[in-house]
Write a protein that holds these residues in place. Structure first.
Motif, PDB file in Angstrom:
ATOM      1  N   ARG A  11      62.467  11.528  61.751  1.00 20.22           N
ATOM      2  CA  ARG A  11      62.431  12.672  62.864  1.00 20.22           C
ATOM      3  C   ARG A  11      60.864  12.708  62.706  1.00 20.22           C
ATOM      4  O   ARG A  11      60.340  13.092  61.367  1.00 20.22           O
ATOM      5  N   VAL A  12      60.444  12.958  63.863  1.00 21.72           N
ATOM      6  CA  VAL A  12      58.587  12.927  63.963  1.00 21.72           C
ATOM      7  C   VAL A  12      58.422  14.213  64.404  1.00 21.72           C
ATOM      8  O   VAL A  12      58.880  14.320  65.945  1.00 21.72           O
ATOM      9  N   GLY A  13      57.523  14.970  64.096  1.00 24.90           N
ATOM     10  CA  GLY A  13      57.127  16.178  64.818  1.00 24.90           C
ATOM     11  C   GLY A  13      55.758  15.840  65.788  1.00 24.90           C
ATOM     12  O   GLY A  13      54.974  14.936  65.365  1.00 24.90           O
ATOM     13  N   ARG A  63      53.978  19.093  71.911  1.00 29.33           N
ATOM     14  CA  ARG A  63      54.649  18.901  73.213  1.00 29.33           C
ATOM     15  C   ARG A  63      53.847  18.280  74.330  1.00 29.33           C
ATOM     16  O   ARG A  63      54.364  17.628  75.155  1.00 29.33           O
ATOM     17  N   THR A  72      64.747  12.606  71.887  1.00 28.48           N
ATOM     18  CA  THR A  72      64.219  13.777  71.270  1.00 28.48           C
ATOM     19  C   THR A  72      65.531  14.768  70.950  1.00 28.48           C
ATOM     20  O   THR A  72      66.666  14.507  71.091  1.00 28.48           O
ATOM     21  N   LEU A  73      65.267  15.589  69.916  1.00 31.98           N
ATOM     22  CA  LEU A  73      65.855  16.591  69.486  1.00 31.98           C
ATOM     23  C   LEU A  73      66.206  17.757  70.229  1.00 31.98           C
ATOM     24  O   LEU A  73      67.256  18.505  70.166  1.00 31.98           O
ATOM     25  N   ASN A 114      60.407  23.200  66.810  1.00 34.83           N
ATOM     26  CA  ASN A 114      60.331  23.700  65.466  1.00 34.83           C
ATOM     27  C   ASN A 114      59.536  25.217  65.431  1.00 34.83           C
ATOM     28  O   ASN A 114      58.457  25.176  65.826  1.00 34.83           O
ATOM     29  N   GLU A 171      56.190  25.350  63.020  1.00 34.30           N
ATOM     30  CA  GLU A 171      54.988  24.172  63.471  1.00 34.30           C
ATOM     31  C   GLU A 171      54.970  23.965  64.904  1.00 34.30           C
ATOM     32  O   GLU A 171      53.840  23.687  65.188  1.00 34.30           O
ATOM     33  N   LEU A 177      56.295  22.407  66.839  1.00 34.36           N
ATOM     34  CA  LEU A 177      56.396  20.888  67.333  1.00 34.36           C
ATOM     35  C   LEU A 177      57.705  20.396  67.928  1.00 34.36           C
ATOM     36  O   LEU A 177      58.891  21.064  67.234  1.00 34.36           O
ATOM     37  N   ALA A 178      57.484  19.635  68.806  1.00 33.98           N
ATOM     38  CA  ALA A 178      58.950  18.858  69.164  1.00 33.98           C
ATOM     39  C   ALA A 178      59.278  17.911  68.344  1.00 33.98           C
ATOM     40  O   ALA A 178      58.362  17.548  67.435  1.00 33.98           O
ATOM     41  N   ARG A 179      60.601  17.362  68.382  1.00 33.69           N
ATOM     42  CA  ARG A 179      60.925  16.402  67.343  1.00 33.69           C
ATOM     43  C   ARG A 179      61.504  15.414  67.965  1.00 33.69           C
ATOM     44  O   ARG A 179      62.432  15.358  69.014  1.00 33.69           O
ATOM     45  N   VAL A 209      63.046  11.144  67.601  1.00 33.26           N
ATOM     46  CA  VAL A 209      63.853  10.399  66.364  1.00 33.26           C
ATOM     47  C   VAL A 209      63.411   8.908  66.777  1.00 33.26           C
ATOM     48  O   VAL A 209      63.629   8.153  67.686  1.00 33.26           O
TER      49      VAL A 209
END
Length: 198
Positions: free
Chosen positions: A38-40, A43, A76-77, A81, A84, A86-88, A90
């Motif tokens: 999982r990577v932040g 957007r 994407t998840l 978050n 932070e 941030l979008a996540r 995968v």
């Protein structure tokens, strides 16, 4: 006991010799066919990658040496978050437990890695110095008759050094990078030529 996929044991719950009834959990497994990271990501940067499909490189520093694996962005998840902002996304890496070379480690679950995602080619974008972006969405421009124009812009991507502008200014326009006291539209400007370092 067999499983329908290649997997590894994360936690053993039942030891050898214990009696297990139907429905008893004997172990917790995870697939060995791929691993997910999982990577932040900001957007704004989502516009520059393809989901799914963008290529990614996963890098691990171990004992002073650098190792890498190839992966792809899978999905994407669908949430931001809260801490932070941030979008996540995968990133999937296939066959993480197969050694690429004799001295190449496996990509173990729980490793701290760096991920670089390959972006799409964006056309008709203009990079400007990051500090030339005002209030996150405006740019000051000097017109041909040295008048201040304040432009609303759409920012594609932000880096520590640059703001990548998708629309709002055109190539060849003079972007103002210094501060102006009392800046307002139609303010008469005195243009100072930029210093060229030798």
């Amino acid at each position: 006991i067999t499983t329908p996929i290649a997997c590894r044991i994360k936690k053993r719950i039942i030891d050898n010799g214990q009696i297990a009834s139907e429905g008893t959990t004997g172990a917790i497994l995870f697939t060995a066919e791929l691993t997910e990271i999982r990577v932040g990501i900001n957007r704004r940067d989502l516009i520059g990658i393809t989901v799914p499909g963008s290529k990614a490189k996963v890098m691990l520093k171990l004992g002073g040496d650098n190792y890498s694996w190839n992966g792809t962005v899978d999905r994407t998840l669908g949430y931001i978050n809260e801490r932070e902002r941030l979008a996540r996304v995968v990133v999937q890496v296939p066959q993480p437990y197969i050694k690429r070379k004799a001295n190449h480690p496996i990509l173990s679950v729980g490793s701290f890695v760096e991920v670089v995602i390959e972006g799409r080619k964006l056309n008709d974008i203009i990079p400007i110095p990051r500090h030339a972006l005002r209030e996150e969405s405006t740019v000051w421009v000097a017109t041909t008759d040295s008048i201040l124009a304040i432009r609303d812009v759409i920012v594609s991507t932000l880096t520590p050094e640059e703001a990548i502008i998708q629309s709002g200014i055109v190539e060849g326009e003079q972007v103002i990078v210094t501060s102006i006291s009392g800046a307002a539209p139609k303010l008469k400007l005195r243009i100072r030529p930029a210093k060229v370092s030798k």
